[in-house]
Design a protein around this motif. Sequence first.
Motif, short mmCIF file in Angstrom:
data_model
loop_
_atom_site.label_atom_id
_atom_site.label_comp_id
_atom_site.label_asym_id
_atom_site.label_seq_id
_atom_site.Cartn_x
_atom_site.Cartn_y
_atom_site.Cartn_z
N MET A 56 43.17 150.93 -41.90
CA MET A 56 44.14 149.83 -42.02
C MET A 56 43.41 148.50 -41.86
SD MET A 56 47.58 149.24 -39.79
CE MET A 56 48.69 147.87 -40.14
N PRO A 57 43.69 147.51 -42.74
CA PRO A 57 43.01 146.21 -42.64
C PRO A 57 43.56 145.35 -41.52
CG PRO A 57 44.55 146.22 -44.48
CD PRO A 57 44.54 147.62 -43.93
N TRP A 58 42.69 144.54 -40.94
CA TRP A 58 43.04 143.72 -39.79
C TRP A 58 42.52 142.30 -39.96
CZ3 TRP A 58 46.19 146.25 -36.54
CH2 TRP A 58 46.12 147.65 -36.50
N ILE A 59 43.14 141.39 -39.22
CA ILE A 59 42.69 140.01 -39.09
C ILE A 59 42.61 139.70 -37.60
CG2 ILE A 59 43.22 137.56 -39.55
CD1 ILE A 59 44.85 138.47 -41.94
N GLN A 60 41.64 138.90 -37.19
CA GLN A 60 41.58 138.51 -35.79
C GLN A 60 41.54 136.98 -35.67
OE1 GLN A 60 37.99 140.17 -34.10
NE2 GLN A 60 36.74 138.43 -34.72
N ILE A 61 42.06 136.50 -34.55
CA ILE A 61 41.94 135.09 -34.20
C ILE A 61 41.17 135.02 -32.88
CG2 ILE A 61 44.20 135.07 -33.05
CD1 ILE A 61 44.45 132.11 -33.86
N LYS A 62 40.24 134.10 -32.82
CA LYS A 62 39.42 133.93 -31.62
C LYS A 62 39.62 132.53 -31.06
CE LYS A 62 34.99 133.20 -32.00
NZ LYS A 62 33.56 133.38 -32.25
N ILE A 63 39.88 132.46 -29.76
CA ILE A 63 40.05 131.18 -29.06
C ILE A 63 39.08 131.15 -27.89
CG2 ILE A 63 41.67 129.68 -27.83
CD1 ILE A 63 43.95 131.26 -29.21
N ASN A 64 38.29 130.11 -27.79
CA ASN A 64 37.37 129.98 -26.66
C ASN A 64 38.04 129.22 -25.53
OD1 ASN A 64 34.75 128.05 -25.54
ND2 ASN A 64 34.61 130.29 -25.50
N THR A 65 37.95 129.75 -24.31
CA THR A 65 38.61 129.13 -23.16
C THR A 65 37.81 129.45 -21.90
OG1 THR A 65 40.72 128.91 -22.00
CG2 THR A 65 40.12 131.12 -22.77
N THR A 66 38.42 129.22 -20.76
CA THR A 66 37.78 129.56 -19.49
C THR A 66 38.34 130.87 -18.97
OG1 THR A 66 39.45 128.39 -18.19
CG2 THR A 66 37.53 127.11 -18.92
N GLY A 67 37.60 131.53 -18.07
CA GLY A 67 38.06 132.77 -17.50
C GLY A 67 39.40 132.63 -16.80
N ALA A 68 39.64 131.48 -16.19
CA ALA A 68 40.88 131.26 -15.45
C ALA A 68 42.10 131.24 -16.36
CB ALA A 68 40.78 129.94 -14.67
N ASP A 100 33.83 129.73 -21.03
CA ASP A 100 32.89 130.83 -21.12
C ASP A 100 33.52 132.14 -21.55
OD1 ASP A 100 34.43 131.30 -18.93
OD2 ASP A 100 32.79 131.25 -17.48
N THR A 101 34.75 132.11 -22.01
CA THR A 101 35.43 133.34 -22.39
C THR A 101 36.08 133.20 -23.76
OG1 THR A 101 35.92 133.86 -20.07
CG2 THR A 101 37.24 135.00 -21.75
N ASP A 102 35.85 134.19 -24.63
CA ASP A 102 36.54 134.26 -25.91
C ASP A 102 37.72 135.20 -25.78
OD1 ASP A 102 35.03 132.61 -27.80
OD2 ASP A 102 33.39 134.01 -27.42
N VAL A 103 38.90 134.71 -26.15
CA VAL A 103 40.10 135.53 -26.19
C VAL A 103 40.34 135.88 -27.65
CG1 VAL A 103 42.55 135.67 -25.63
CG2 VAL A 103 41.02 134.33 -24.19
N ILE A 104 40.35 137.16 -27.96
CA ILE A 104 40.42 137.62 -29.35
C ILE A 104 41.69 138.45 -29.54
CG2 ILE A 104 39.28 138.94 -31.17
CD1 ILE A 104 36.65 138.46 -29.56
N GLY A 105 42.54 138.00 -30.44
CA GLY A 105 43.77 138.73 -30.76
C GLY A 105 43.65 139.42 -32.09
N LEU A 106 44.01 140.69 -32.15
CA LEU A 106 43.93 141.49 -33.37
C LEU A 106 45.31 141.61 -33.98
CD1 LEU A 106 41.87 143.20 -35.04
CD2 LEU A 106 42.71 145.19 -33.76
N PHE A 107 45.43 141.30 -35.28
CA PHE A 107 46.71 141.32 -35.99
C PHE A 107 46.61 142.17 -37.24
CE2 PHE A 107 46.84 137.51 -33.46
CZ PHE A 107 48.17 137.31 -33.14
N ASP A 108 47.72 142.77 -37.62
CA ASP A 108 47.82 143.42 -38.92
C ASP A 108 47.52 142.38 -40.00
OD1 ASP A 108 49.27 144.17 -41.43
OD2 ASP A 108 49.69 145.97 -40.29
N ALA A 109 46.79 142.78 -41.03
CA ALA A 109 46.39 141.83 -42.07
C ALA A 109 47.56 141.27 -42.85
CB ALA A 109 45.38 142.48 -43.02
N GLU A 110 48.74 141.87 -42.74
CA GLU A 110 49.94 141.33 -43.40
C GLU A 110 50.48 140.11 -42.65
OE1 GLU A 110 51.41 142.22 -46.11
OE2 GLU A 110 50.94 144.33 -46.55
N THR A 111 50.01 139.87 -41.44
CA THR A 111 50.54 138.79 -40.61
C THR A 111 50.26 137.43 -41.24
OG1 THR A 111 50.11 140.12 -38.64
CG2 THR A 111 50.50 137.77 -38.30
N GLU A 112 51.25 136.57 -41.23
CA GLU A 112 51.07 135.20 -41.70
C GLU A 112 50.47 134.39 -40.55
OE1 GLU A 112 50.21 132.42 -43.38
OE2 GLU A 112 51.52 133.42 -44.85
#
Length: 294
Positions: free
Chosen positions: A1-13, A53-65
């Motif tokens: 199944m195809p996927w898309i991810q979004i990455k946001i850089n933030t702090t551990g807190a 110092d932390t990347d938060v990565i969310g995985l979404f179905d590739a159909e997601t807008e």
Amino acid sequence: MPWIQIKINTTGAHAEELGDALIEQGAVSVTFQDTHDTPVFEPLPGETRLWGDTDVIGLFDAETEMREVVAGLQYHPLLGEGFRHKIEQIEDKDWEREWMENFHPMRFGKRLWICPSWRDVPDPNAVNVMLDPGLAFGTGTHPTTALCLAWLDGLDLEGKTVIDFGCGSGILAIAALKLGAAQAIGIDIDPQAIQASRDNAQRNGVDDRLSLYLPHQQPANLSADVVVANILAGPLRELAPLIRVLPKNGGHLGLSGILASQAESVCEAYAEAFILDPVEEKEEWCRITGLRGA
């Protein structure tokens, strides 16, 4: 199944709170990665992280807008309008860096081979692109890249100018140059992609014919004989007014990063200005090509 991810850089807190926000927006999973211990997401030499110092990565179905996801996240108090993020397709096992062992020379079309820079070429007489994608998208293993490479191999690029819109690793622009294009222009929103493209162009001896720009740096009134954009369906629709004017009259356009279920809506965004070919599909993804009308 195809996927898309979004990455946001933030702090551990703040990581867990942003992870919850991604789940609320429909992410099927959230991953936290320490940017200091994960080579995949190291900053460029001399680059300073703007946040933490932390990347938060969310995985979404590739159909997601994803445009709607970003719009929803802008209301989060830790983010706000215009927050820094990166959206990309997922290549097989890229997140584990297993591609370095499994990435083998691959043939596209009749002439073109994409070869890892650390392996021997299988055919010295072929058109060989030596590639190390670094931190950027584009090895040829993803169906969308493969579709674009095969299309470029089938064109007569001799003496032509090519624009690679969303150049990633530079694989499409460099392939076009090796296939006979006189000049190529790569555009990407990610500085890491610009760096990877520059390194790969030097590796292939075509850096003198490849110009690279972040969007705010690109010259006005750009045009080319061939334009290829392997990004995602949402941006292709949203950016259609910008992309439609890049090919010269009679010039070629190639679009990918599109699920087969999304092809019709993308075609509608370009049909008025282009004579479109039948949609080409590969493993749930597709490619749209056509000629710009006079």
